[in-house]
Design a protein around this motif. Structure first.
Motif: not given
Length: 1259
Positions: A1231-1256
């Motif tokens: 849980a702690n490791q995932n929180r740290v990783e999400w804090q580093k990369k989460g913003s970029e990941i969400v943007e990518k997810w949104k772009m994928e959903e919009e393309r779909r």
């Protein structure tokens, strides 16, 4: 050596008697031989003394000593020969110490030992003879079998390849003829459908002859508004066209068809059921167009019916197809092969009569055909469309070897089919005249979902139709070669030259498979194995006879040697002192020892490593060194030509983080065991396994010039095994197992291989080739085989270049820079004849969820594609159901066992009590949740061995779980049955941790204390079942939106439950209403046997399901207050018993809560997979208007809040419960490791997810 003679000068002072004394021990008695020698010595002395008067003393002394020296030398020589002959046995023949009886006993003992040894030798020879005879027989039989299988595979590929060429030839000829027709119509200003080709019979005859067809014809497309004009056109032109075609048959050479002029001209479009003879005045078809009336044919088959205007569209579709072949071709505008007909299958009387009528019709025309049976064999039409203005719309694209017709023109309208050209071919003609004489007994089976399968037997160039059905022997199924007819061109031995339209592949796909038979095997089976076995037995018998003769000769010689040895030993004992004799024996023994102690091989030296011997010494620090080992040759060698494979399981780390250790080892043992069998079969050397990595090499220790090709085939075999076994293991190892994929890398080059000796010696590979192969694997993709430039060059040299496709992007390998690599296509490896058309096709061929593409630990996942939302496939859904059934069956067994032990084995004879249980009424499910559930009293655990549930119980359990699985909405990316199975798996893991010894405190010494410490969860099977059952049903029929959204929409579910935990209450109610149905009475009887058990089971399920509503503020406040009362240091408000039951309830609810969000406390890839699915579900709801806010706007911050305020505190509380052992620490760490990783990369990941959903959504 013999004793030195005395000095001659001393003999002048001694008397004669003294001079002849031989030094010996007079107190010992010697053997008879020694006595004889002594007597002879004394007689010689007396003779010498008596001759003193006639001879001079000096002369007598000289002669005597000369004779004495000769005697001593001869005795010494005989003693040496004796020692050499007897060897070690010389020490036991000390006849000076043994009596005569002892010698006899010793001789008898040695004789018995020799007899036993002889029996052992003869027995060994007999067993060796049996083993060698059997080996010779089986090896010879195997050689015949291998020859048979090799010949079959050659014949099968030849059949399939030539069939592929025949199919292409038909469509090539059709394409050329169609182009000719279109061009002629354009140049003569004829408009469709009013097009007539002069000399059609002559032109079409060339096509018919080249294709080996029965007949060819054209069908013109006539629309409704063209029908009257068409019928007038055929009335005017048709009779002349028919007469010219019939005349051409008689006029031109090569057309050996019978001349038929007795026909009826019918100038109206008539249907399949109509007959112009029976109704010459008929008006033709009455249904609307378009129509496909037959027009020009070759030959003109006009015995009784009209030679034209028969409507092809009137043919009904074949069984199992909604549209006919012509309808499909008209719509898809592609060349089509019709379903086979004339199958001669009496099992279908209606079809058989129709086939028989058509066979009689054909029989009247086909030349050189004597019987109807020869005609009534499977036949198909190869139909090719003719476009309007085809000569202007078609060009041939030959770029990059991709033969494909492309449309041209100023507009982008789809081409319009104006007519079709049909070639009718017997399937037997497609496979005859291919194999040479002697290749007999090969069975060719055609199968399709549309028609009955049918079988041919190929005997060299001849083909025999066996009839409808499959007639192959399942014994030879492992040798079967099969293919779609549309894919046969991949087997063709010649490069494809077809440049026409792509074939229609969706209509009634026809499979052809080639099978071996006993008839074919008999041609390769002979008496040779028996002859070899007999010859081998005779050789061994001769060997035994020779051994017996040799033994007789040796035994006879041994008797002589033994007798001589006894005599020689007596002589030695009489001539030499004991010390001298012992020295002789020791010297001989040391000589033998020095010879026997020499090491014979490197292997012996290697095996002796680590054994302390006389060559070792210690330094001042106490370290031991082996001088012999240091001087010995190292076991190492350079192999210049090798190919190394590194294979790694993508997604393994994430998968293993959610499994028990036993499951991890089950997976690896199964997979690598299968790989090992393939490696042994294919001549691949397995080097080692490191974790989930598999390392193998080809080209050592035995060199192999085709090492790259062989390793490529082995890698392909590993991919196949991985795909099959993971799907099979998913039933026992849980969901997600089938998603695992193998990532493979290959590189070729020189390799150093050798043994690193030490306490744990290992075979190791060294060199740059090993490093590069590892880089090829780490930069490869799941379900893909990446080969280096060097390996690719070797494969190309082996004429296997079609296996390879260059990777689009260069690979940046550590320490190597940018490298060009190549993909190996496993499908092409199997067929060994097809060509991959493009990189894109190969890229998508083995696509998997990118979450399985497990990169090196710590590598960023930003920018990597994530999986699109997909509904669960039927195959995967069934595997999940099977896994759940097996799991719940194991959970249900202890409940029934425990009850049977308590109530007796007859407790379930009358299950009617399950219909009398009282279900609380009047309050909502949420209101029935309690602060603590009463746990049962302690009962000692006892398990009945070999217990099985009643088959009806298991059947009802399977039916219930299947129904639940189907009640989950598969369109939900997150709240679906797959996620429920993931929650179940996490629940089981936590429950199993409760049952392990590491959760016990040091002061827990018995089962009762263990029961108290784990709050009864560890020993109560009903509690375990209820927890897992709650995980199964907790999201049943989930709407894909939150409770708040349902309340906002005034959804009926929210209205029913007054907006309080609506989805949780709905899921529970739906699941229990289903369980209480009559069809599950046996299941309920196995689950509970009293009102008390039912109440407790239901109460546990209510608390668990309601506990999954973690955002209800009222419930949250209630849970926090309960936690403080139960686990606070000052819990005086509760009695000890009440606190214990309260803690048990809290722990149970925490199990289901932690399992519901288990992905947040598991490996990063698992967390990302389910987090994205939840995002997809929420985003889809937002796009559907079921949400006020775009979820991507607050998703990043929301996840951080969720970690800080729910996930991490929940993991800490699990650890505070103290019943889950080290698993709590693991959950908290993840849980702690995932929180740290999400804090580093989460913003970029969400943007990518949104772009994928919009393309779909755009698509």
């Amino acid at each position: 050596m013999a004793p030195k003679p005395r000095n001659a000068s001393s003999h002048h002072n001694d008397s004669a008697t003294t001079a002849v004394n031989i030094p010996r021990d007079t107190s010992r008695t010697s053997s008879l031989a020694c006595g004889d020698i002594e007597s002879r010595g004394m007689n010689d002395a007396h003779s010498a003394h008596s001759a003193h008067s006639t001879h001079s003393e000096s002369s007598e002394h000289d002669n005597f000593h000369e004779r004495l020296e000769q005697t001593r030398q001869s005795i010494s020589s005989a003693a040496g020969d004796f020692l050499d002959a007897m060897g070690d046995d010389c020490s036991v023949l000390d006849t000076d110490r043994l009596s005569k009886q002892q010698q006899e006993d010793l001789t008898e003992k040695e004789t018995r030992a020799v007899h036993k040894l002889k029996i052992l030798v003869f027995g060994s020879l007999f067993l060796s003879m049996v083993a060698v005879v059997l080996t010779a027989y089986f090896l010879t039989s195997k050689a015949e079998q291998d020859n048979f299988e090799l010949q079959f595979h050659d014949d099968a590929y030849k059949l399939l390849g030539n069939m592929g060429q025949n199919v292409e030839r038909i469509f090539e000829a059709s394409d050329a003829f169609v182009a000719n027709i279109a061009s002629f119509a354009a140049h003569t200003n004829q408009t469709w459908p009013f097009v007539t080709i002069p000399d059609f019979a002559v032109r079409a005859e060339k096509v018919r002859s080249m294709c080996g067809a029965v007949y060819v014809n054209t069908y013109h497309v006539v629309q409704d508004n063209q029908r009257a004009e068409w019928e007038a056109y055929t009335a005017e032109v048709g009779p002349g066209v028919a007469r010219k075609s019939i005349a051409a048959i008689a006029e031109y050479d090569g057309m050996d068809w019978p001349i038929s002029t007795n026909y009826t001209e019918w100038n109206v479009i008539f249907s399949y059921e109509e007959n112009p003879i029976e109704d010459p005045e008929g008006n033709g078809v009455t249904y609307p167009g378009p129509y496909l009336p037959m027009w020009q044919t070759q030959p003109t088959l006009a015995e009784t019916e009209s030679p034209y205007n028969w409507d092809l569209m009137s043919l009904p579709p074949v069984p199992g197809q909604e549209r006919s072949a012509m309808e499909i071709m008209m719509q898809d505008k592609r060349p089509t092969i019709t379903a086979p007909y004339l199958l001669a299958n009496p099992a279908v009387p209606e079809r058989y009569e129709e086939d028989l009528n058509e066979a009689h019709w054909l029989h009247s025309y086909l030349p050189n055909v004597e019987t109807v049976e020869e005609v009534m064999q499977p036949i198909s039409d190869f139909a090719y469309p003719i476009y309007h203005n085809a000569h202007e719309r078609i060009q041939f694209n030959m770029d990059d070897g991709d033969h494909q017709a492309q449309e041209l023109g100023s507009n982008s309208d789809d081409p319009v089919v104006a007519a079709l050209f049909s070639v009718t071919v017997y399937w037997k003609d497609m496979i005859k005249d291919i194999l040479p004489e002697g290749s007999n007994g090969i069975l060719v089976v055609f199968e399709s979902d549309c028609v009955q399968e049918f079988t041919y037997e190929v005997n060299g160039p001849n083909v025999v139709y066996l009839g409808a059905g499959t007639f192959h022997d399942a014994k030879y199924d492992h040798m079967t070669q099969s293919s779609l007819v549309s894919d046969l061109r991949f087997y063709a031995t010649q490069a494809s030259t077809y440049t026409g339209l792509p074939l229609e592949e969706t209509y009634c796909p026809l499979y052809v498979s080639v099978h071996a038979s006993a008839k074919m095997e008999a041609a390769y089976t002979s008496n040779t194995p028996w002859i070899f076995a007999l010859v081998t037995a005779c050789v061994f018998l001769l060997t035994v006879v020779a051994f017996m003769v040799y033994n007789y000769v040796v035994e006879k010689r041994q008797k002589i040697i033994h007798k001589s040895a006894v005599t020689s030993n007596a002589i030695v004992s009489s001539l030499f002192p004991e010390a001298i004799k012992q020295q002789l024996m020791e010297t001989q023994a040391m000589k033998r020892l020095s010879v026997e102690s020499v090491p014979t091989s490197k292997l012996e030296t290697f095996l002796n490593d680590g054994t302390k011997n006389d060559n070792t010494f210690e330094d001042e620090r106490g370290s031991t060194y082996d001088v012999a080992a240091r001087n010995a040759n190292q076991i190492a060698e350079l192999f210049p030509d090798t190919t190394i494979m590194f294979a790694d399981i993508a997604g393994f780390t994430a998968w293993a983080s959610t499994r028990e250790p036993s499951h991890v080892f089950t997976l690896l043992e199964t997979l690598y065991g299968s790989f090992d069998k393939s490696a042994k079969r294919m001549g691949i050397f397995k080097v080692e396994t490191i974790g989930d990595s598999y390392v193998a090499v080809c080209g050592l220790p035995e060199p192999n010039k085709n090492h790259a090709v062989r390793m490529a085939r082995f890698a392909s075999s590993c991919l196949d095994d991985m795909s099959i076994l993971t799907k099979r293991l998913e039933v026992s190892l849980g969901p997600g197992t089938a998603d695992l994929a193998l990532r493979v890398g290959l590189h070729s080059g020189p390799t150093i291989a050798g043994v690193l000796r030490g306490e744990k010696a290992r075979f190791q590979l060294f060199g740059d080739t090993v490093n590069t192969a590892s880089r090829m694997e780490s930069s490869s993709k799941p379900n893909r085989i990446q080969a280096s430039q060097k390996t690719a060059e070797l494969i190309v040299e082996a004429r296997r270049g079609h296996w390879l496709t260059a990777r689009k992007d260069l690979v940046n390998a550590k320490g190597k820079g940018l490298l060009q690599t190549f993909w190996l296509n496993p499908k092409v490896l199997k067929s060994s004849g097809s060509v991959v058309s493009s990189v894109e096709d190969l890229e998508t061929e083995h696509s998997v969820d990118s979450n399985n593409n497990e990169e090196s630990e710590g590598k960023s996942t930003v920018g990597r594609p994530f999986s699109a939302p997909q509904e669960i496939s039927e195959e995967k859904l069934q595997r999940l159901i099977d896994w759940n059934v097996e799991l719940f069956e194991d959970l249900l067994k202890p409940i029934v066992q425990k009850r049977m032990e308590r109530l007796g084995s007859t407790m379930d004879k009358d299950p009617s009590f399950v219909d009398t249980v009282i279900i609380p009424d009047g309050s909502s499910v949420r209101d029935q949740a309690v602060a603590s559930v009463r746990m049962p009293e302690f009962e000692p655990a006892s398990v009945m061995e070999d217990f099985e549930l009643d088959s009806e119980v298991v059947a009802q359990l399977r039916m219930y779980i299947t129904t639940v699985a189907n009640l989950y909405r598969s369109s939900n990316p997150f709240h679906n049955f797959e996620h429920a199975s993931h929650v179940i798996m996490s629940t089981i893991k936590l429950l199993q941790r409760v049952a392990t010894t590491d959760v016990k405190k040091k002061d827990v010494s018995n089962e009762k204390e263990y029961y108290d410490f784990t709050f009864g969860i560890s020993t109560d099977p009903l509690t375990k079942f209820a927890i897992v059952f709650s995980a199964l049903i907790h999201d049943l029929d989930h709407a894909g939106v939150s409770n708040g959204q349902l309340v906002k929409e005034d959804d009926p579910i929210a209205v029913i439950y007054e907006g309080l935990s609506p989805m949780e209450q709905h899921s529970f109610t739906l699941a229990f209403e289903l369980l209480m149905e009559d069809s599950y009475s046996k299941l309920r009887a196995a689950l509970y046997s009293s009102q008390e058990e039912f109440d407790r089971f239901r109460q546990l399920c209510i608390n668990c399901v309601i506990a999954t509503d973690v955002f209800d503020k009222e419930l949250k406040t209630f849970r926090e207050d309960r936690w403080k009362r139960a686990f606070a240091e000052d819990s005086s408000c509760l009695s000890e018993e009440e606190a214990w039951h309260c803690k048990a309830t809290i722990t149970i609810e925490y199990i289901i809560q932690a399992s519901d969000v288990a992905h947040t406390m598991q490996h990063w890839h698992v967390y990302q997979r389910w987090n994205q699915r939840l995002f997809q579900e929420m985003y889809a709801a937002y796009k559907a208007g079921r949400g006020d806010k775009d979820p991507s706007e607050g998703w990043y911050e929301g996840e951080l809040w969720f970690f800080d305020n729910y996930v991490i505190p929940l993991a800490e509380k699990l650890r505070h419960c103290e019943v889950f052992g080290v698993d709590c620490d693991q959950l908290l760490d993840f849980a702690n490791q995932n929180r740290v990783e999400w804090q580093k990369k989460g913003s970029e990941i969400v943007e990518k997810w949104k772009m994928e959903e919009e393309r779909r959504g755009f698509k």
